[in-house]
Design an enzyme around this catalytic site. Sequence first.
Site, PDB file in Angstrom:
ATOM      1  N   HIS A  67      -5.902 -20.593  67.995  1.00 25.69           N
ATOM      2  CA  HIS A  67      -5.200 -20.582  66.851  1.00 25.69           C
ATOM      3  C   HIS A  67      -4.277 -22.053  66.778  1.00 25.69           C
ATOM      4  CE1 HIS A  67      -4.907 -15.827  67.276  1.00 25.69           C
ATOM      5  NE2 HIS A  67      -5.814 -16.453  66.373  1.00 25.69           N
ATOM      6  N   THR A  99      -9.534 -10.167  60.512  1.00 25.08           N
ATOM      7  CA  THR A  99      -8.628 -11.338  60.943  1.00 25.08           C
ATOM      8  C   THR A  99      -7.089 -11.141  60.794  1.00 25.08           C
ATOM      9  OG1 THR A  99      -8.611 -13.815  60.809  1.00 25.08           O
ATOM     10  CG2 THR A  99      -8.653 -12.482  58.844  1.00 25.08           C
ATOM     11  N   THR A 100      -6.139 -11.607  61.546  1.00 24.44           N
ATOM     12  CA  THR A 100      -4.667 -11.637  61.409  1.00 24.44           C
ATOM     13  C   THR A 100      -4.407 -12.547  60.403  1.00 24.44           C
ATOM     14  OG1 THR A 100      -5.101 -11.121  63.957  1.00 24.44           O
ATOM     15  CG2 THR A 100      -2.667 -11.271  62.796  1.00 24.44           C
ATOM     16  N   LYS A 102      -1.993 -15.250  59.141  1.00 18.78           N
ATOM     17  CA  LYS A 102      -0.842 -16.066  59.957  1.00 18.78           C
ATOM     18  C   LYS A 102       0.120 -16.777  58.950  1.00 18.78           C
ATOM     19  CE  LYS A 102      -4.370 -15.959  63.424  1.00 18.78           C
ATOM     20  NZ  LYS A 102      -5.388 -15.252  62.764  1.00 18.78           N
ATOM     21  N   ASP A 168      -1.081  -7.708  64.605  1.00 19.14           N
ATOM     22  CA  ASP A 168      -0.991  -8.165  65.828  1.00 19.14           C
ATOM     23  C   ASP A 168      -0.101  -7.296  66.493  1.00 19.14           C
ATOM     24  OD1 ASP A 168      -0.613  -9.676  68.466  1.00 19.14           O
ATOM     25  OD2 ASP A 168      -1.694 -11.468  67.630  1.00 19.14           O
ATOM     26  N   GLY A 198      -4.773  -7.259  69.268  1.00 19.26           N
ATOM     27  CA  GLY A 198      -3.756  -8.176  69.881  1.00 19.26           C
ATOM     28  C   GLY A 198      -3.546  -7.324  71.400  1.00 19.26           C
ATOM     29  N   HIS A 225      -7.508  -0.726  67.780  1.00 19.09           N
ATOM     30  CA  HIS A 225      -7.921  -0.993  69.195  1.00 19.09           C
ATOM     31  C   HIS A 225      -7.211  -0.093  70.266  1.00 19.09           C
ATOM     32  CE1 HIS A 225      -9.574  -4.819  67.505  1.00 19.09           C
ATOM     33  NE2 HIS A 225      -9.842  -5.046  69.011  1.00 19.09           N
ATOM     34  N   GLU A 228      -7.581   0.326  75.491  1.00 18.75           N
ATOM     35  CA  GLU A 228      -8.294  -0.958  76.403  1.00 18.75           C
ATOM     36  C   GLU A 228      -7.419  -0.996  77.751  1.00 18.75           C
ATOM     37  OE1 GLU A 228      -7.167  -3.718  72.967  1.00 18.75           O
ATOM     38  OE2 GLU A 228      -9.149  -4.806  73.684  1.00 18.75           O
ATOM     39  N   ASP A 304     -15.953 -10.492  69.786  1.00 17.08           N
ATOM     40  CA  ASP A 304     -15.629 -12.085  69.882  1.00 17.08           C
ATOM     41  C   ASP A 304     -16.846 -12.821  70.141  1.00 17.08           C
ATOM     42  OD1 ASP A 304     -12.798 -11.968  69.217  1.00 17.08           O
ATOM     43  OD2 ASP A 304     -12.798 -10.817  71.146  1.00 17.08           O
TER      44      ASP A 304
HETATM   45  P1  5GP Z   1      -7.919 -13.543  64.540  1.00 13.79           P
HETATM   46  O1  5GP Z   1      -7.418 -12.084  64.155  1.00 13.79           O
HETATM   47  O2  5GP Z   1      -6.999 -14.777  64.787  1.00 13.79           O
HETATM   48  O3  5GP Z   1      -8.961 -13.950  63.568  1.00 13.79           O
HETATM   49  O4  5GP Z   1      -8.862 -13.286  65.774  1.00 13.79           O
HETATM   50  C1  5GP Z   1      -8.174 -13.364  67.031  1.00 13.79           C
HETATM   51  C2  5GP Z   1      -7.255 -12.137  67.319  1.00 13.79           C
HETATM   52  O5  5GP Z   1      -8.010 -10.881  67.629  1.00 13.79           O
HETATM   53  C3  5GP Z   1      -6.661 -12.232  68.700  1.00 13.79           C
HETATM   54  O6  5GP Z   1      -5.336 -13.149  68.638  1.00 13.79           O
HETATM   55  C4  5GP Z   1      -6.218 -10.864  68.919  1.00 13.79           C
HETATM   56  O7  5GP Z   1      -5.018 -10.466  68.524  1.00 13.79           O
HETATM   57  C5  5GP Z   1      -7.416 -10.080  68.275  1.00 13.79           C
HETATM   58  N1  5GP Z   1      -8.429  -9.898  69.521  1.00 13.79           N
HETATM   59  C6  5GP Z   1      -9.543 -10.380  69.496  1.00 13.79           C
HETATM   60  N2  5GP Z   1     -10.347  -9.906  70.559  1.00 13.79           N
HETATM   61  C7  5GP Z   1      -9.734  -8.983  70.809  1.00 13.79           C
HETATM   62  C8  5GP Z   1      -9.955  -7.953  71.989  1.00 13.79           C
HETATM   63  O8  5GP Z   1     -10.772  -7.806  72.737  1.00 13.79           O
HETATM   64  N3  5GP Z   1      -8.793  -7.014  72.132  1.00 13.79           N
HETATM   65  C9  5GP Z   1      -7.592  -7.094  71.608  1.00 13.79           C
HETATM   66  N4  5GP Z   1      -6.806  -6.062  71.458  1.00 13.79           N
HETATM   67  N5  5GP Z   1      -7.368  -7.810  70.325  1.00 13.79           N
HETATM   68  C10 5GP Z   1      -8.097  -8.730  70.427  1.00 13.79           C
END
Ligand code: 5GP
Length: 363
Positions: A67, A99-100, A102, A168, A198, A225, A228, A304
């Site tokens: 990030h 995506t989160t 930001k 998140d 998250g 999610h 996990e 991912d």
């Molecule tokens: P973004 O939302 O920034 O595009 O992608 C990365 C974010 O996705 C990470 O900061 C996290 O919040 C979430 N993320 C990615 N892979 C995982 C995972 O395997 N488990 C969980 N709980 N969250 C994930």
Amino acid sequence: MDMEWYASMPKIELHAHLNGSIRDSTLLELARGLGEKGDIVFSDVEQVIMKNDRSLSEVFKLFDLIHIITTDHETVTRITREVIEDFAAENVVYLELRTTPKRNDCKGMSKRSYVEAVLEGIRSVNSVEVDLSDEVVNPDTATSHVVGDISNGEASKKVYVRLLLSIDRRETAEAAMETVKLALELRNMGIVGIDLSGNPVVGEWKTFLPALEFAKKQGLSVTLHCGEVYNPDEIRAMLDFLPKRIGHACCFGEDEWKTLKTLGIAVEICLTSNIRTESVASVEVHHFADLYETNHPLILCTDDSGVFSTTLSAEYLLASSAFGLGRMEMFELSRKGIDYIFASDRVKRELKLKFDILSHLGL
Ligand code: 5GP
């Protein structure tokens, strides 16, 4: 041979995090640029990016680093375009990217402008035709109209792309609500749902519940999610919420499996991610086998692809060899994923037709 076949097979991707799916080459290029500016020490970052085995908690440290590297509008647009091109290149025909949103004041970035940069990335894809929405707002007339699809490429190949906004688990109840409201404001631009993700050991379910209830009431689809880490109370509460889908489901006990199966909630399965993070001991003992055998709805996904060095084709190949499934069974598994997408019935119909045609052609 098998890898080629799985790469050419049409596939549905429903669990891909934008910042987890960046090409290594792009990440290294961006990190090198920041290193030259003195913002980071490139060699330290390079080691972290290239490391292959990471625990779940190390994965979240890596995301914090990613990030730092990706936080400006142009970069967000670029990585979005590349991620879509990469999925389309391996014949992903429907991609639900998440995506989160930001906020980053020093870059003049709000949650809204972040999402707009992502949408710009989707629109800037050139290697393939992109269907982003059933409905778009025409900026010239500020009226809403149905266009069927948005074609911004020359090639005949087409990928449907829809966006989920992630909450998140570090966020507050207010921040979660802000994300849901943003999704509602932009829903005619291709945003179809909300994801909760998250670090699973951070935050509490009750913090996010009001925003998620609101999302559901407003007609947004929700995926969580879930499971996990070992947390049966949270798993039960999440299943009670009746999300349309959940991701992972690695740490379920007998009672939780029973509830999940009774409710028929679809599971997004990310084999390589679960094994790399040691959420599941090995592919042989992965719950894919039980869900598949009991005909429970499941969708193979990457999670991912950048962080875990995988592709959706590789996930199909892995499942096929680990569980002894043939090409036709894998094709059928991919096709069944259409029932669990968050896009409209029009998209479902078109995708089913595409799969049927390819099936008749013998793929
Ligand atoms: P973004 O939302 O920034 O595009 O992608 C990365 C974010 O996705 C990470 O900061 C996290 O919040 C979430 N993320 C990615 N892979 C995982 C995972 O395997 N488990 C969980 N709980 N969250 C994930």
